[in-house]
Design an enzyme around this catalytic site. Structure first.
Site, PDB file in Angstrom:
ATOM      1  N   GLU A 258       0.764  -1.099  -0.040  1.00 49.56           N
ATOM      2  CA  GLU A 258      -0.068   0.104   0.039  1.00 49.56           C
ATOM      3  C   GLU A 258       0.835   1.446   0.068  1.00 49.56           C
ATOM      4  O   GLU A 258       2.063   1.264   0.749  1.00 49.56           O
ATOM      5  CB  GLU A 258      -0.912  -0.137   1.307  1.00 49.56           C
ATOM      6  N   HIS A 276      -8.028   1.103   1.902  1.00 49.20           N
ATOM      7  CA  HIS A 276      -7.860   0.913   3.332  1.00 49.20           C
ATOM      8  C   HIS A 276      -8.715   1.936   4.078  1.00 49.20           C
ATOM      9  O   HIS A 276      -8.032   2.901   5.195  1.00 49.20           O
ATOM     10  CB  HIS A 276      -6.332   1.311   3.668  1.00 49.20           C
TER      11      HIS A 276
END
Length: 522
Positions: A258, A276
């Protein structure tokens, strides 16, 4: 000097208010590495979210650092072993986002069931595209990880009339039954579930838990949700399983790497992805910020921090145990002062009503006190056990529900290298015994101990000598075994006492042992 608290990412205004009343709060962009390393030089605390990396390099750039606080749950971006080696507390906010994360998992599950996200995207693109989904009612939902978030998801899915099963080797079947959940093996969960929702931490054991082999055994048409941690699902294997038609769809809020903007999974209309968002609610952000702000304040005050993840203290601390933490630490300091050094072996005895609780943390507090006066580095709840281990000092814990006239009593008893044994004891906020001499003095301030033969004039001589040196005596107590025998005088003074002055007084009164210990807050 006011402690510097460095904030590297956005923090709730209420949390900043907690900090600015007591500390010098500074900000820096945690993703700007050179700026971060420079700003860390003066910081005693740093508060991060997920974008700031606190690794060994960052810790080495922060010589005064005492606490790293993550305003959230995950700690993937903090090098916990390196922080522990440095004696730096690492804290997070483990319960701040559990409701938000659970709701995100449920939202992904429902969206995946009804193809909501892809239908929305198609309609906004000018296409009236209707794709049949499935009902959740009557389906089997498999929850992988029945921790706090997993439990919340199970409770919410129960309201949809689902059949709930779960895999979690650390949960007892009776506890699961109370929740209306049947515990099964991971293999059984994969074979039976129509929906799978993953709720595990990322550890070496859980990375890749559901990969190519596991996905080959799932019930055809299963839909999989991961709103926990990236890497638990093998994303390439998941894409292959969707392409093969074995997995009908997925809802993913987390990814192995990420931020992520490109993935084979993005090609499937049956896959709903979000960046997220599990903790991205106003409520979760506020709760996380407030939680770590309070933890930072405790840490910088030198107090015990319940949410520290790298303290070996036996879990949550009972409210009846917490008030005794300062006393245990002070007794450790007094012991080292009276002993004249570090003992070879120490036992922390906890007696009375408090002994029915888990009092492991009192041993930890006493260990912190034992080494605070004798090592150059700052002693914390984190590095105290390692300091003891490095010096070969065994610190044991003993408990008893008998405490004599006291409701609860703590005794620090140790054997010195020459075989002699010394003990100090305290109850409440008072020092009640030093090496067999009974006392009744507040365990606070600067304490000075003189051991000598009981005779007239000693008290006056000590008072006169200290007075001439400008040392004011706030309280005094003399204990003796018998008239004319060995005596112990304990003084509480208003300031530190120069070692040379103590040596002068000791010579004048023929003291066999003199010691001073500062019990004032750091």
């Amino acid at each position: 000097m006011t402690s510097v608290v460095l904030v590297t990412e956005e923090l709730a205004p209420a949390a900043l208010d907690v900090l600015t009343t007591e500390f010098d709060v500074q900000t820096v962009d945690g993703t700007d590495r050179p700026a971060l390393l420079s700003a860390l030089h003066e910081a005693e605390a740093v508060i991060v979210r997920s974008a700031t990396r606190i690794d060994a390099e960052a810790l080495n750039a922060a010589p005064h650092l005492r606490v790293v606080a993550r305003a959230g749950v995950g700690l993937d971006n903090v090098d916990i072993p390196a922080a522990t080696a440095r004696g730096v507390l690492v804290v997070n906010a483990p319960t701040s986002n559990i409701i938000s994360a659970a709701e995100q998992a449920v939202a992904l599950l429902l969206t995946t069931a009804r193809n909501t996200a892809s239908a929305c995207a198609a309609l906004k693109a000018g296409r009236w595209k209707r794709t049949a989904g499935v009902e959740v009612y009557g389906k089997t939902v498999g929850v992988v990880g029945l921790g706090r978030i997993g439990v919340l998801v199970a409770q919410r899915m129960a309201a949809f009339g689902t059949n709930l099963i779960a895999y979690d080797p650390y949960v007892q079947p009776a506890r699961a039954a109370q929740l209306g959940v049947r515990l099964v093996s991971l293999d059984e969960l994969l074979r039976e579930s129509d929906f799978i929702s993953v709720h595990l931490p990322r550890t070496p054991e859980t990375v890749g838990l559901i990969g190519e082999k596991e996905l080959a055994t799932v019930k055809p048409g299963v839909r999989i949700v991961n709103a926990a941690r990236g890497g638990l699902l093998d994303e390439r294997a998941l894409a292959d399983a969707i392409a093969d038609g074995r997995v009908a769809g997925a809802g993913l809020d987390v990814f192995e790497t990420e931020p992520l903007t490109s993935s084979p999974l993005f090609a499937f209309d049956s896959v709903t992805v979000t960046p997220h968002l599990g903790a991205s609610t106003v409520e979760a952000q506020d709760k996380a910020g407030l939680a770590v702000a309070h933890s930072v304040r405790l840490a910088l005050r030198g107090e015990f921090v319940p949410e520290a993840v790298n303290i070996r203290a036996g879990g949550a601390v009972d409210e009846d145990v917490t008030p005794l933490l300062p006393l245990a630490e002070k007794l450790g300091r007094v012991f080292t002062a009276v002993a004249g050094g570090v003992a070879a072996r120490v036992t922390v005895e906890v007696r009375g009503e408090v002994a029915v609780h888990d009092v492991t943390v009192l041993r930890l507090a006493a260990t912190k006190g034992l080494f605070a006066p004798v090592v150059e580095e700052r002693v914390t709840y984190v590095n105290a056990p390692q300091l003891a281990a490095d010096r070969g000092v065994e610190v044991e814990l003993a408990t008893s529900e008998e405490a004599g006239e006291h409701a609860s009593l703590i005794v620090v008893r140790g054997a010195l290298a020459d075989g002699t044994t010394i003990a100090v004891a305290g109850a409440g906020t008072k020092l009640v015994e030093v090496d067999g001499f009974e006392l009744d003095l507040p365990a606070d301030g600067v304490l000075v101990f003189f051991r000598y033969r009981d005779r007239p004039g000693v008290v006056g001589r000590i008072g006169t000598t200290l007075g001439r040196a400008g040392v004011n005596i706030a309280a005094m107590q003399v204990a003796r075994r018998a008239a004319g025998g060995e005596a112990l005088m304990t003084l509480t003074v208003d300031s530190g006492v120069d070692p040379e002055l103590l040596a002068t007084v000791a010579t004048e009164i023929g003291s066999s042992h003199t010691a001073a210990v500062d019990l004032r807050a750091d």
